[in-house]
Write a protein that holds these residues in place. Sequence first.
Motif, PDB file in Angstrom:
ATOM      1  N   THR A   1       4.653 -18.540 -38.064  1.00  0.00           N
ATOM      2  CA  THR A   1       4.708 -19.153 -36.850  1.00  0.00           C
ATOM      3  C   THR A   1       4.379 -20.664 -36.698  1.00  0.00           C
ATOM      4  OG1 THR A   1       3.651 -19.087 -34.644  1.00  0.00           O
ATOM      5  CG2 THR A   1       1.922 -18.677 -36.395  1.00  0.00           C
TER       6      THR A   1
ATOM      7  N   ALA B   1      -1.920 -21.588 -35.626  1.00  0.00           N
ATOM      8  CA  ALA B   1      -1.366 -20.943 -36.826  1.00  0.00           C
ATOM      9  C   ALA B   1      -2.506 -20.873 -38.171  1.00  0.00           C
ATOM     10  CB  ALA B   1      -0.224 -21.491 -37.349  1.00  0.00           C
TER      11      ALA B   1
ATOM     12  N   HIS C   1       0.426 -16.411 -38.314  1.00  0.00           N
ATOM     13  CA  HIS C   1      -0.253 -15.743 -37.246  1.00  0.00           C
ATOM     14  C   HIS C   1      -1.889 -15.422 -38.033  1.00  0.00           C
ATOM     15  CE1 HIS C   1       2.245 -15.547 -33.758  1.00  0.00           C
ATOM     16  NE2 HIS C   1       3.177 -15.205 -34.498  1.00  0.00           N
TER      17      HIS C   1
ATOM     18  N   THR D   1      -3.915 -13.011 -37.530  1.00  0.00           N
ATOM     19  CA  THR D   1      -3.997 -11.507 -36.927  1.00  0.00           C
ATOM     20  C   THR D   1      -5.540 -11.071 -37.232  1.00  0.00           C
ATOM     21  OG1 THR D   1      -3.360 -10.682 -39.150  1.00  0.00           O
ATOM     22  CG2 THR D   1      -1.856 -10.859 -37.459  1.00  0.00           C
TER      23      THR D   1
ATOM     24  N   TYR E   1      -6.944 -12.455 -33.917  1.00  0.00           N
ATOM     25  CA  TYR E   1      -6.547 -11.737 -32.859  1.00  0.00           C
ATOM     26  C   TYR E   1      -7.221 -10.251 -32.602  1.00  0.00           C
ATOM     27  CZ  TYR E   1      -2.251 -14.881 -32.917  1.00  0.00           C
ATOM     28  OH  TYR E   1      -1.337 -15.838 -33.102  1.00  0.00           O
TER      29      TYR E   1
END
Length: 291
Positions: free
Chosen positions: A157, A162, A181, A183, A186
């Motif tokens: 990304t 990023a 990404h 993660t 997230y």
Amino acid sequence: MVVGNLLTAIPSPPQQWAQIGPIHTYAIMILLGILVAWYLGEVRYTAKSGPEDTTADAALWGVLAGIIGARVYHVITTPGPYFGANGDWTKIFRIWEGGLGIWGAIAFGAVAVYLYLHKQGLRFAAFADAVAPGILIAQAIGRLGNWFNQELFGRPTDLPWALRIDPENIPAPYDPGTTFHPTFLYEMLWCLAGAALLIYLERKFRLRGGQVGIGYVLVYTAGRVWIESLRIDEAQIILGLRLNVWVSILVFALAAVAFIVQTRRLRAHPQLADIRLENQGNSAETATSHS
């Protein structure tokens, strides 16, 4: 090649930070998460009139069983690095290098804690309600281990947030300089928000008797579906989706049904929200009446 804005992209920690002397940072993050979960669980459980020190004893059994279960699940669902063409089965025992499946940890850990609590005459549901928010926070802390290891990131990304990865840790066929990404971030944010949400809903709707514990499963699996879908690390693919995505969907559906069933049971049998098992209470009353 996807290259994010280097001024805003999240840098990965230097490789030497992945290990401090003989201690791996991944292990430190897991241990820190366990301590936080234990402390918060103890505070919440005793506030619900649970016996003191129960959380520490239950956590010991749960953590030991959880680590075994997490490793077993990871090896079964990602056998390539261990039994593939270039696999090394001895890596199964190198837990500090990463590779723990959360579903195995939850399953094995929950069974171990249930058996311990049942032996003590305590309900698993009330205990699960107490420790659920802390477990989410522990999982958030544990994800920092993936950041230090530069692993389990998402697909390429160019978003401002990023993640930059060192060239030697970028998998084929991606070129050096590709950004991904984050993660780990997230899931960290999702787990922290989920913990806050559970506490809020518990107070607002007076959740009890396992409802918060089941809520933990609902919150976590909902996030895991979309976060797991972003990841590009090796995984079993079934009908176009990663195995963990299917597991998350299945577990979410089962948890939703369990929440409805448990809510109805609590309306009919409010004592299911008690800390102690019914037979323990009846035994105590019988002993008192004969004294």
